[in-house]
Design an enzyme around this catalytic site. Structure first.
Site, PDB file in Angstrom:
ATOM      1  N   HIS A  28      71.480  32.490  34.969  1.00 37.30           N
ATOM      2  CA  HIS A  28      72.649  31.832  35.600  1.00 37.30           C
ATOM      3  C   HIS A  28      73.922  32.350  34.943  1.00 37.30           C
ATOM      4  O   HIS A  28      74.318  31.877  33.880  1.00 37.30           O
ATOM      5  CB  HIS A  28      72.535  30.312  35.437  1.00 37.30           C
ATOM      6  CG  HIS A  28      73.580  29.554  36.186  1.00 37.30           C
ATOM      7  ND1 HIS A  28      73.287  28.464  36.978  1.00 37.30           N
ATOM      8  CD2 HIS A  28      74.927  29.710  36.272  1.00 37.30           C
ATOM      9  CE1 HIS A  28      74.401  27.994  37.508  1.00 37.30           C
ATOM     10  NE2 HIS A  28      75.420  28.734  37.088  1.00 37.30           N
ATOM     11  N   HIS A  30      78.104  33.694  35.619  1.00 38.06           N
ATOM     12  CA  HIS A  30      79.294  33.961  36.433  1.00 38.06           C
ATOM     13  C   HIS A  30      80.017  35.152  35.821  1.00 38.06           C
ATOM     14  O   HIS A  30      80.596  35.036  34.738  1.00 38.06           O
ATOM     15  CB  HIS A  30      80.240  32.753  36.434  1.00 38.06           C
ATOM     16  CG  HIS A  30      79.634  31.528  37.036  1.00 38.06           C
ATOM     17  ND1 HIS A  30      79.724  31.228  38.370  1.00 38.06           N
ATOM     18  CD2 HIS A  30      78.894  30.536  36.471  1.00 38.06           C
ATOM     19  CE1 HIS A  30      79.081  30.091  38.616  1.00 38.06           C
ATOM     20  NE2 HIS A  30      78.562  29.652  37.480  1.00 38.06           N
ATOM     21  N   LYS A 114      71.976  30.446  46.348  1.00 36.42           N
ATOM     22  CA  LYS A 114      72.563  29.359  45.573  1.00 36.42           C
ATOM     23  C   LYS A 114      73.081  28.278  46.501  1.00 36.42           C
ATOM     24  O   LYS A 114      73.831  28.563  47.434  1.00 36.42           O
ATOM     25  CB  LYS A 114      73.724  29.919  44.728  1.00 36.42           C
ATOM     26  CG  LYS A 114      74.434  28.893  43.859  1.00 36.42           C
ATOM     27  CD  LYS A 114      73.595  28.413  42.703  1.00 36.42           C
ATOM     28  CE  LYS A 114      74.218  27.236  41.976  1.00 36.42           C
ATOM     29  NZ  LYS A 114      75.096  27.600  40.893  1.00 36.42           N
ATOM     30  N   ASP A 262      75.047  29.634  32.354  1.00 34.61           N
ATOM     31  CA  ASP A 262      76.203  29.177  33.128  1.00 34.61           C
ATOM     32  C   ASP A 262      77.501  29.606  32.457  1.00 34.61           C
ATOM     33  O   ASP A 262      78.492  28.866  32.473  1.00 34.61           O
ATOM     34  CB  ASP A 262      76.170  27.660  33.345  1.00 34.61           C
ATOM     35  CG  ASP A 262      77.102  27.231  34.478  1.00 34.61           C
ATOM     36  OD1 ASP A 262      77.554  28.095  35.250  1.00 34.61           O
ATOM     37  OD2 ASP A 262      77.390  26.024  34.574  1.00 34.61           O
TER      38      ASP A 262
HETATM   39  O1  DOR Z   1      81.568  24.446  34.960  1.00 33.25           O
HETATM   40  C1  DOR Z   1      81.252  25.135  35.905  1.00 33.25           C
HETATM   41  N1  DOR Z   1      81.886  26.289  36.177  1.00 33.25           N
HETATM   42  N2  DOR Z   1      80.289  24.711  36.692  1.00 33.25           N
HETATM   43  C2  DOR Z   1      80.002  25.334  37.847  1.00 33.25           C
HETATM   44  O2  DOR Z   1      79.137  24.902  38.526  1.00 33.25           O
HETATM   45  C3  DOR Z   1      80.786  26.512  38.284  1.00 33.25           C
HETATM   46  C4  DOR Z   1      81.400  27.187  37.163  1.00 33.25           C
HETATM   47  C5  DOR Z   1      82.462  28.176  37.560  1.00 33.25           C
HETATM   48  O3  DOR Z   1      82.222  28.986  38.458  1.00 33.25           O
HETATM   49  O4  DOR Z   1      83.529  28.177  36.944  1.00 33.25           O
HETATM   50 ZN    ZN Z   2      77.323  28.027  37.300  1.00 34.81          ZN
END
Ligand code: DOR
Ligand code: ZN
Length: 362
Positions: A28, A30, A114, A262
Site C-alpha cells: 500500500h 502512495h 481500490k 500507506d
Molecule cells: O491518510 C491518508 N492519506 N489516508 C488515505 O486513505 C489516503 C492518503 C492520501 O492519499 O493522502
Molecule cells: Zn492509502
C-alpha cells in the site's frame, strides 16, 4: 558478578543484532506524480522490491491506459540501478465496468482494484457512492481472482470519526463479504481490534495491511503537547488498546497480515494548514519502525513472514529473490525530504531510531 548481572549477560547473548530476510514488498503505497514522485520514490525503492501503487491521483487512475502510463512514469523515476517493481491498481468509480477491470488484469497492467467510498479520504471524490450497485464488477473480480483493496471507513458525516472504521465494517464490509463469497479482499490500514478479528474470521480470502505509524502512535499522540498535523491520517489512529491489538496481530505470524505502509506524502504547507490533509509520510522509516516493533514484542523470528511472504502469497505473486539486512544500529532520521521549493516531513524525522536498514542483495 551479581545474579542480575548474569541474567543481563545471558539476555544480551541471546539478543539478535542483525537479521537478514527475503526482500520485502509494500502492499500500500502512495507515490503521487511529478516532482513528488521523484522525491519520494527513492525511499520506497530503497526498502522494498515491489509496491502496490495507490491510484488516487488527480484525476484518478480509472482506465487501463492511465494505469499503464502511470506505471511508465514510475519506472522512469526510479533511481539509477533500482529494480523496484510497481504493481498497479485501478481506482473503482460508480462507472467502472467489469470488462475494463478484466482487460487490465488479463493484460497484466493492474493487479487489484481500490475501493474508496466516495469522500472517505484524500482524492476519493470520484470513489464509489453505492457499493452494492458495483456487484457486476465484484462478480467479475471474484471470477478472475482479482483482489479488491478497501479503504474501510463510513462516509456519513454524522458518524464520529473514531467510529468510522467500525461502522463501515458492520454496515458495508460484512455484507459485501456475504454477497460475494468468492471475492478476495484486502482491508487496508486496519486500525481497530474489531477489524483484526474480522480479518482473522475471513482469513481464507481476506487479509489486512497494517501501517508502521498505527503500530507506534495512538489517538492521544496526535494531541501530545499540542496538535500534531503530521500524525494525522485516515483512518485516524485509535485508542491505545487498538494499537496493542495491531501489534499483536502483526507479530502473531498469522498469514492474513502483511505490510502496507500507506506512506502518503503531502507538502508541508498542506499539512500545516487551516485544514490539514490526511497522510503520514512513512516511506523513509517503514522497515526501521516495523522491525523495532517486532524486536520489542520479541518476535523477530516472525518478521520475514509479515514483511516478505504473507502478502505475496495472498496476491499469488512469486516471493522475491534477494535479501535485505536490518541491523541494530542507531541512526538519526532526516527531518524532511525536499520537493520543489518546499518539503515533506518524515515520520519520526529528527529522531534516533535503534534499527537501520543495511545492505540489499538483489
Ligand atoms: O491518510 C491518508 N492519506 N489516508 C488515505 O486513505 C489516503 C492518503 C492520501 O492519499 O493522502
Ligand atoms: Zn492509502
Amino acid at each position: 558478578m551479581s545474579v542480575s548481572q548474569l541474567f543481563d549477560q545471558a539476555a544480551s547473548a541471546r539478543r539478535v543484532d542483525k537479521i537478514t530476510i527475503r526482500r520485502p514488498d509494500d502492499f500500500h503505497v502512495h507515490l503521487r506524480d511529478g516532482a513528488m514522485l521523484q522525491a519520494v520514490l527513492p525511499f520506497t525503492a530503497n526498502q522494498f522490491a515491489r509496491g502496490i501503487i495507490m491510484p488516487n491521483l488527480v484525476p484518478p487512475v480509472t482506465t487501463v491506459e492511465a494505469a499503464a502510463a502511470y506505471r511508465e512514469r514510475i519506472l522512469a523515476a526510479r533511481p539509477e540501478g533500482s529494480d523496484f517493481e510497481p504493481l498497479m491498481t485501478c481506482y473503482l468509480a460508480d462507472t467502472t465496468t467489469p470488462d475494463e477491470i478484466e482487460k487490465g488484469f488479463r493484460d497484466g497492467v493492474w493487479k487489484a482494484a481500490k475501493l474508496y467510498p466516495a469522500g472517505a479520504t484524500t482524492n476519493s471524490h470520484f470513489g464509489v457512492t453505492d457499493i452494492p450497485a458495483l456487484a457486476p464488477v465484484f462478480e467479475r473480480m471474484a471470477k478472475i481472482g482479482m483482489p479488491v483493496l478497501i479503504h474501510g471507513e463510513a462516509t456519513d458525516p454524522a458518524v464520529d470519526i473514531f467510529d468510522r472504521e467500525a461502522v463501515f465494517m458492520e454496515q458495508s464490509l460484512l455484507p459485501l463479504l456475504k454477497r460475494h463469497p468468492g471475492l478476495k479482499v484486502v482491508i487496508e490500514h486496519v486500525t481497530t481490534a474489531e477489524t483484526v478479528d474480522i480479518v482473522r474470521a475471513h482469513a481464507s480470502r481476506a487479509a489486512g495491511t497494517i501501517t508502521p505509524h498505527h503500530l507506534v502512535i495512538n489517538r492521544t499522540s496526535i494531541f501530545q503537547g499540542g496538535l500534531r498535523p503530521h500524525l494525522y491520517c485516515l483512518p485516524v489512529a485509535k485508542r491505545e488498546h487498538h494499537r496493542l491489538a495491531l501489534r499483536k496481530a502483526v507479530t502473531s505470524g498469522d498469514s492474513c497480515f502483511f505490510i502496507g505502509t500507506d506512506t502518503a506524502p503531502h507538502r508541508r504547507n498542506a499539512k500545516e494548514a487551516e485544514c490539514c490533509s490526511a497522510g503520514v509520510f512513512g516511506g523513509a522509516t517503514a522497515l526501521q519502525t516495523y522491525v523495532q516493533v517486532f524486536d520489542e514484542e520479541g518476535a523477530l523470528d516472525r518478521f520475514e513472514a509479515f514483511a516478505s511472504v504473507n502478502g505475496a502469497q495472498f496476491y499469488g505473486i512469486p516471493l522475491n529473490r534477494g535479501t535485505i539486512t536490518l541491523e541494530r544500529r542507531e541512526s538519526r532520521i532526516m527531518a524532511a525530504v525536499a520537493v520543489d521549493d518546499t518539503e515533506v516531513v518524515v515520520f519520526q524525522g529528527g529522531e534516533t531510531l535503534p534499527w537501520s536498514v543495511g545492505p540489499v542483495v538483489a
